[in-house]
Design an enzyme around this catalytic site. Structure first.
Site, short mmCIF file in Angstrom:
data_model
loop_
_atom_site.label_atom_id
_atom_site.label_comp_id
_atom_site.label_asym_id
_atom_site.label_seq_id
_atom_site.Cartn_x
_atom_site.Cartn_y
_atom_site.Cartn_z
CG ASP A 28 -1.76 1.13 1.44
OD1 ASP A 28 -1.63 2.13 0.69
OD2 ASP A 28 -2.61 1.07 2.35
CB ILE A 29 1.57 3.85 -2.55
CG1 ILE A 29 2.82 4.64 -2.90
CG2 ILE A 29 0.31 4.70 -2.63
CD1 ILE A 29 2.97 4.98 -4.35
CG ASN B 192 -8.84 13.98 -10.76
OD1 ASN B 192 -8.56 15.16 -10.51
ND2 ASN B 192 -9.68 13.27 -10.04
N GLY C 124 -9.55 5.26 -6.14
CA GLY C 124 -8.31 4.50 -6.28
C GLY C 124 -7.22 4.99 -5.34
CB VAL C 125 -3.56 5.07 -5.82
CG1 VAL C 125 -3.30 6.01 -6.96
CG2 VAL C 125 -2.38 5.02 -4.88
CG ASP C 126 -6.39 11.30 -6.17
OD1 ASP C 126 -5.91 11.86 -5.17
OD2 ASP C 126 -6.85 11.94 -7.15
N GLY D 202 -5.44 1.68 -13.58
CA GLY D 202 -6.68 1.39 -12.86
C GLY D 202 -7.86 1.92 -13.67
CB VAL D 203 -10.22 4.66 -12.83
CG1 VAL D 203 -11.34 5.45 -13.49
CG2 VAL D 203 -10.73 4.09 -11.52
P1 ADP Z 1 -5.53 5.70 -12.62
O1 ADP Z 1 -6.72 6.61 -12.61
O2 ADP Z 1 -4.23 6.44 -12.93
O3 ADP Z 1 -5.74 4.49 -13.47
P2 ADP Z 1 -6.08 4.21 -10.12
O4 ADP Z 1 -5.97 4.75 -8.73
O5 ADP Z 1 -7.44 3.86 -10.63
O6 ADP Z 1 -5.34 5.29 -11.08
O7 ADP Z 1 -5.18 2.91 -10.27
C1 ADP Z 1 -3.77 2.94 -10.38
C2 ADP Z 1 -3.17 1.74 -9.66
O8 ADP Z 1 -3.10 2.03 -8.27
C3 ADP Z 1 -3.97 0.44 -9.79
O9 ADP Z 1 -3.05 -0.62 -10.01
C4 ADP Z 1 -4.61 0.31 -8.40
O10 ADP Z 1 -4.84 -1.04 -8.05
C5 ADP Z 1 -3.51 0.89 -7.55
N1 ADP Z 1 -3.84 1.27 -6.16
C6 ADP Z 1 -5.03 1.57 -5.60
N2 ADP Z 1 -4.87 1.85 -4.30
C7 ADP Z 1 -3.54 1.75 -4.01
C8 ADP Z 1 -2.73 1.89 -2.85
N3 ADP Z 1 -3.24 2.23 -1.68
N4 ADP Z 1 -1.37 1.67 -2.97
C9 ADP Z 1 -0.83 1.33 -4.15
N5 ADP Z 1 -1.53 1.19 -5.28
C10 ADP Z 1 -2.86 1.38 -5.22
#
Ligand code: ADP
Length: 175
Positions: free
Chosen positions: A14-15, A28, A36-38, A123-124
């Protein structure tokens, strides 16, 4: 190249928990938070991160902006909107490369020794995973080869499939 590879690691995790000088946010263009990660980064950093982001006036796709990390273990967050995948003919690959490069350049500028990246755009934003992994790995290794900072870069993969794709890309780059 083999020496550079020792400065780059693919890990699962988890980042938001990474104790590197900076973590990268796959944001975004509004920089005002998303899923997601944001969403995860904003939840752990706390409301002050959104406050600082409000003052940044957004960010173009492929560019990057830096904030403090607030309640995160990382000192800085580097925000980059990766490209949304359309059909591969809208400059998506060049924009993804530019996201990685601009994040690394900002990290170097503020003196970061270590940086953690998520898998930007896969991801999205639906960028094909293996293609994204190849671009990410090649861009990071090239930057490490040509700059003294950062010294250590981690690709933090949230799931096994993502981790496997980046490990394959790393093996391919080492050949
Ligand atoms: P994007 O809109 O750039 O595609 P996302 O957040 O939808 O970004 O996904 C990008 C990547 O981050 C995906 O592989 C997703 O599984 C991953 N991700 C989501 N949450 C975390 C987290 N807490 N730590 C690391 N990676 C994550």
């Amino acid at each position: 190249m083999s020496d550079t590879i020792s400065h780059f690691s693919v890990i699962k995790g988890d980042i938001t928990q990474q104790q590197t000088d900076a973590i990268v946010n796959a944001a975004n263009t509004t920089l005002l938070g998303g899923g997601g990660v944001d969403g995860a980064i904003h939840r752990v950093a706390g409301p002050q991160l959104l406050e600082e982001c409000r003052g940044l006036g957004g960010c173009k796709t492929g560019e990057a902006k830096i904030t403090k990390g607030y309640l995160l273990p990382a000192r800085y967050v580097i925000h980059t909107p990766g490209p949304i995948w359309h059909d591969g003919k809208k400059g998506e690959s060049a924009l993804l490369k530019s996201s990685y490069e601009n994040c690394l350049a900002l990290a170097a500028e503020v003196g970061c020794r270590s940086v953690s990246f998520p898998s930007i755009s896969t991801g999205v934003y639906r960028f094909p995973l293996h293609q994204a992994a190849k671009i990410a790995v090649e861009t990071i290794l090239q930057f490490l080869n040509n700059h003294s900072l950062p010294q250590q870069v981690y690709m933090v993969c949230f799931d096994g499939r993502t981790q496997a794709a980046y490990e394959t890309a790393l093996q391919d780059a080492g050949r």
